[in-house]
Scaffold this active site. Sequence first.
Site, PDB file in Angstrom:
ATOM      1  CB  ILE A 219      -0.962   0.020   1.202  1.00 33.98           C
ATOM      2  CG1 ILE A 219      -0.180  -0.047   2.517  1.00 33.98           C
ATOM      3  CG2 ILE A 219      -1.959  -1.113   1.109  1.00 33.98           C
ATOM      4  CD1 ILE A 219      -1.058   0.042   3.740  1.00 33.98           C
ATOM      5  N   GLY A 220       2.137   1.155   0.066  1.00 41.52           N
ATOM      6  CA  GLY A 220       2.959   2.356   0.064  1.00 41.52           C
ATOM      7  C   GLY A 220       4.431   2.036   0.020  1.00 41.52           C
ATOM      8  N   GLY A 222       8.401   4.314   0.394  1.00 40.72           N
ATOM      9  CA  GLY A 222       9.085   5.578   0.629  1.00 40.72           C
ATOM     10  C   GLY A 222      10.576   5.393   0.619  1.00 40.72           C
ATOM     11  CD  GLU A 223      15.268   9.221   1.831  1.00 45.00           C
ATOM     12  OE1 GLU A 223      16.490   9.396   1.922  1.00 45.00           O
ATOM     13  OE2 GLU A 223      14.422  10.123   2.006  1.00 45.00           O
ATOM     14  N   GLY A 225      11.397   2.526   3.402  1.00 37.98           N
ATOM     15  CA  GLY A 225      11.048   1.148   3.100  1.00 37.98           C
ATOM     16  C   GLY A 225       9.678   1.050   2.477  1.00 37.98           C
ATOM     17  CE  LYS A 242       8.197   3.355   7.708  1.00 38.48           C
ATOM     18  NZ  LYS A 242       8.086   4.644   8.418  1.00 38.48           N
ATOM     19  CG  ASP A 340       8.632  14.197   7.887  1.00 36.89           C
ATOM     20  OD1 ASP A 340       8.620  15.179   7.121  1.00 36.89           O
ATOM     21  OD2 ASP A 340       8.736  13.027   7.473  1.00 36.89           O
ATOM     22  CG  ASN A 345       4.569  11.590   7.372  1.00 35.43           C
ATOM     23  OD1 ASN A 345       4.618  10.548   6.726  1.00 35.43           O
ATOM     24  ND2 ASN A 345       5.615  12.372   7.530  1.00 35.43           N
TER      25      ASN A 345
END
Length: 554
Positions: A219-220, A222-223, A225, A242, A340, A345
């Site tokens: 489902i996603g 990023g930098e 993982g 994750k 962040d 997020n």
Amino acid sequence: MRTAMSCGGGLVQRLDFSSSEEEDGLSNGINEAPQKGSPVSSWRTNNCPFPITPQRNERGLSPTQELSPSSDYSPDPSDKGAGGECPGTPLHYSTWKKLKLCDTPYTPKSLLYKTLPSPGSRVHCRGQRLLRFVAGTGAETEDPTLVNVNPFTPQSYRQTHFQPNGKRKERPEDDCSSDSQMKFTDKEHPSVFQSKRFVLRETNMESRYKTEFLEIEKIGAGEFGSVFKCVKRLDGCFYVIKRSKKPLAGSTDEQLALREVYAHAVLGHHPHVVRYYSAWAEDDHMIIQNEYCNGGSLQDLIMENNKKGQFVPEQELKEILLQVSMGLKYIHGSGLVHMDIKPSNIFICRKQTEVGEDESDGEDDVSSASVLYKIGDLGHVTSILNPQVEEGDSRFLANEILQEDYRQLPKADIFALGLTIALAAGAAPLPCNEDGWHHIRKGNLPHIPQPLTPAFLALLKLLVHPDPATRPPAASLAKNSVLRRCVGKAAELQKQLNVEKFKTAMLERELQAAKLAQDECLDLPPVSGFSCRGRKRLVGAKNARSLSFTCGGY
């Protein structure tokens, strides 16, 4: 029973034992070696023409091999007797057994004694073995103080709960807990767990991820993982797993991964922070198990609205700002800063609620009861008192952070939250640098295409004020009258209360009028044409009677 064998005038072997002496063998010196010059020492002679068996100590057998009569023994041609004339050969089984009993009297009583644990030994409990993983056999599993120190744990909590209280706490002898349980004594103890390198390492266990979870979809990414939607095999519930893309052990990203775990563990559970369940390492990769938010992220909602040419309505924008500020209030109250905050997020949880036929739900009630906005991705979290700032997305970065001014770190989250709400309201993507970036840092909001109320627009401008001291803290933002939905609800409830009071007053008036009418019916006025003395009431006044005074001529 005494038996002797003569060989060329010399005594070969001698057996001297009886059944009555077996029970006393243990107490009379089991391990006593024969003295020099004794009959036992003369079991071998140099003038024996027959092959003799060497003593067991010359063979170097292990205790297990000595106790087992069925142990195979191949004589070595190089082994010879004491005089070097006769090679050693094994005896018959019965003779070997008698010699064994003579040399070391292992009676049933002595064997039972040897099976009992010594007073200093410890019997390990194997109970609940199926509920445990077998840890690695490295040196890190043997040191009970080899643990990580959570840098986000309050110092007062460490001093209260981590230091020994002066009392000796040791596990009793019959305790079946694991050997890794710590022992505190008065004299020696670890200095509040000095931080050791118990970090991401491969463990000698089966993959927990494959054993406990069934992967549904990715489902996603990023930098750091990839993020997977999984079902736990045991409880059947959805979770987010994750997993880091590359091995983190020994890399610069290792501390970032551990920082997220530390922050989740300290924060615990809050309705506006993504819930943390567990974390572990596999093949030097960090794996984190978090709550699954079925509504995706705010970034997904913004992209979907951009495709449709729609915007998040103002009432929903207020709800997002209110709930996220409540989450930031909790994080800042714990002594941490997120660092962040951005749409990707902030996650959305939609509750599956059913509304009855007689119930009415307005927009306020739907947003507050069925949708929750939660803060996630705590990889950049740092402490307010001991900041170790790792800059997040530059598009949402406050200017004071770029200048390394960390005196008011929580206000950096407020700045990023204001820009996040502006994007949700329909603003164009934020610039990463150059003039557009500096224009926003001067206190100017990006252009918002939809009309907003002046009070709400002024609040958004206050969130991105260039002076961090002017920005409202999360605690006061969560109580702002522009955002608090309870203000509108209170006005509506007050209006309904006034209507009910008016209805109650009207009913009271009608009730009083009915009582007066009933009293008037009971108290009738006197009949005309009759006189009554002393306010006496005429009997039969209500009856219509016929009175006749005619005379019939009688």
